[in-house]
Design an enzyme around this catalytic site. Structure first.
Site, PDB file in Angstrom:
ATOM      1  N   LYS A 176       5.128  -1.917  -3.835  1.00 24.64           N
ATOM      2  CA  LYS A 176       5.339  -2.973  -4.839  1.00 24.64           C
ATOM      3  C   LYS A 176       6.364  -3.970  -4.311  1.00 24.64           C
ATOM      4  CE  LYS A 176       4.574  -0.202  -9.052  1.00 24.64           C
ATOM      5  NZ  LYS A 176       3.408  -0.922  -9.586  1.00 24.64           N
TER       6      LYS A 176
ATOM      7  N   ARG B 250      -3.546   7.548 -12.151  1.00 21.85           N
ATOM      8  CA  ARG B 250      -4.840   8.129 -12.521  1.00 21.85           C
ATOM      9  C   ARG B 250      -5.165   9.363 -11.698  1.00 21.85           C
ATOM     10  NH1 ARG B 250      -7.834   2.596 -11.267  1.00 21.85           N
ATOM     11  NH2 ARG B 250      -5.814   1.857 -11.980  1.00 21.85           N
TER      12      ARG B 250
END
Ligand code: BES
Ligand code: MN
Ligand code: ZN
Length: 477
Positions: free
Chosen positions: A258, A332
């Site tokens: 990020k 996920r």
């Protein structure tokens, strides 16, 4: 905080701050008018305080009542949510003033049990701060006694809920250096009690159990991943449910790192986990007659020599193979393991909570949790629980269409879809790991952690939507 209930709260209450609720357009209660009438009415009219929701008006007490501060707070039309908001304002004001004893008189709007619950919960939310790391001289005193009109059992329940929500917020606000997978597991283990057991899987057990997603995501961290399994088993439960939480104690994005700005608040990425733990803490304290499994996948997503990579293919616990693309879509993978495990526990329903996608924040902003399920009955249950709890929640689509977007070149499915519709394709990915239970996914990436203060929440962790979980559990029967 303690809470004292009474049938008729008098302006003579000995406290630091007295708050009086005013319905929109109403005049002040008689005892107050008698004390302040000639002075008060023109002054608040001049400030155009009309009792509108989300407004307050501070009155100079002129030493006429024991309270040092007197605050009028707008109740709007007096709905439960307006009551919760008004009490929240009082909580914020009380904290700013360092008021240790607070009286809250909501008049007629505060009489129903639901509004007493809303008031206590709202007040406690407003009174919350995360200031344990600040100079003691700069900390403001929290309220330790709230006096309110109403029934004591309702206030008692609301206090348990409020305390659990503050506990969730502390956990989420805690820096990632302090709260990593092992210490998160320790905090969870401390919740164990007579009907609540806590089992922690270390990396060896995770491997033995086939938790490929969790292991891949956690591989480059100095803090190994954990699976935390809480089991609340009351006598003769009315039904059995599972709550699954994403517990990324820090999300740097992995090799698909990020930006500095993007990871600034990524200690919040375990908010789903904290919310699940908080719900179990409250449910067990309240002896709710529902059996609950709490399952938390805890890991830290870091770049490093051992990191999982784009192009990797993972064989998941249920045998499905998954093609990895963006390593920042780590949540996920961890949740997939947890959902596979939840599917083996024989529960009727399962909710998962996760700060899963930026796309959900783009769609809904910071007040609304995204709700994803193909089960309309379950959606209706959760929507009505959220309405009672005062948590924003909005259903978004989850359909076959989104599963098709996850078709992969070299494995059974890809773990990411195209950028557009990213919150729904993330939910579609999760659905491939759910088997034999009703299931809904709650994307809390927006409401779990605020960039700026909103309603009764200061900046940072909110603990939302923990109250919804409890209302949903309580409503089941
Ligand atoms: N934890 C983030 C999602 C997030 C974003 C939470 C903002 C809270 C605030 C998640 O792991 C993530 O990075 N998701 C990616 C997925 C993408 C790579 C498919 C995203 O949303 O950009
Ligand atoms: Mn991520
Ligand atoms: Zn994440």
């Amino acid at each position: 905080m303690r809470c004292e209930v009474c049938t008729d709260l008098s302006p003579d209450l000995d406290c630091d701050l007295l708050a009086i609720g005013v319905l929109e357009g109403d005049s002040l209660p008689d005892p107050l008018l008698a004390l302040f009438g000639p002075h008060l009415e023109p002054s608040y009219a001049a400030e155009s305080f009309t009792g509108r929701a989300e407004t307050t008006f501070e009155v100079h007490t002129l030493g006429r009542i024991p309270a040092r501060r007197l605050v009028l707070v707008g109740l709007g039309k007096g709905s439960d949510d307006e009551v919760r908001g008004a009490a929240g304002r009082v909580g914020l004001t009380a904290r700013k003033a360092g008021a240790a004893r607070v009286g809250l008189d909501l008049g007629a709007a505060g009489n129903a049990p639901e509004s007493v619950a809303a008031a206590v919960e709202g007040f406690a939310c407003g009174n919350y701060r995360f200031d344990g790391y600040k100079d003691t001289a700069k900390r403001k005193r929290a309220c330790d006694l709230l006096v309110i009109e109403g029934e004591s059992d309702v206030a008692e329940r609301a206090l348990v809920v409020a305390e659990a929500q503050a506990w969730v917020r502390d956990l989420v606000n805690e820096p990632a250096d302090v709260l990593h997978p092992e210490s998160l597991a320790e905090r969870a283990a401390a919740l164990a009690g007579p009907h609540l057991s806590v089992d922690v899987w270390d990396e060896v057990r995770l491997a033995a159990e086939g938790m490929a997603g969790t292991l891949a995501v956690g591989r480059a961290s100095a803090h190994p991943p954990r699976l935390i399994h809480l089991h609340y088993a009351p006598e003769s439960p009315r039904r059995r449910v599972a709550l699954v939480g994403k517990g990324l104690t820090f999300d740097a994005g992995g090799l698909c790192l990020k930006t500095a700005e993007g990871m600034d608040t990524m200690r919040c990425d375990m908010a789903g986990a904290a919310t699940v733990l908080g719900a179990l803490k409250a449910a067990s304290t309240l002896n709710l007659p529902v059996e609950i499994h709490g399952i938390v996948g805890a890991a830290e997503n870091m770049p490093g020599a051992e990191a999982y990579k784009p192009g990797d293919i993972l064989r998941m616990r249920n045998g499905r193979t998954v093609e990895v693309h963006n390593t920042d879509a780590e949540g996920r993978l961890v949740l997939a393991d947890c959902l596979c495990f939840a599917s083996t526990l024989g529960v009727e329903s399962c909710l998962d909570l996760a700060t899963l996608t930026g796309a959900c924040v783009v769609a809904l902003g910071f007040r609304y949790t995204g709700l994803f399920t193909e089960d309309d009955d379950l959606a209706a249950e959760i929507e009505s629980a959220a309405a009672v709890a005062g948590d924003g929640l909005w259903r978004l689509p989850l359909a076959e269409h989104f599963r098709k977007l996850l078709d992969a070149e070299w494995a059974d499915l890809s773990h990411t879809g195209p950028r557009w519709g990213g919150a729904s394709s993330a939910a579609a990915f999760l659905s491939a790991f759910v088997d034999g239970m009703r299931w809904a996914h709650l994307d809390i990436a927006g409401p779990a952690f605020l960039e700026k203060a909103d309603r009764y929440y200061v900046k940072g962790a909110t603990g939302a939507p923990m109250r919804t979980l409890l209302r949903w559990i309580e409503a089941s029967g």
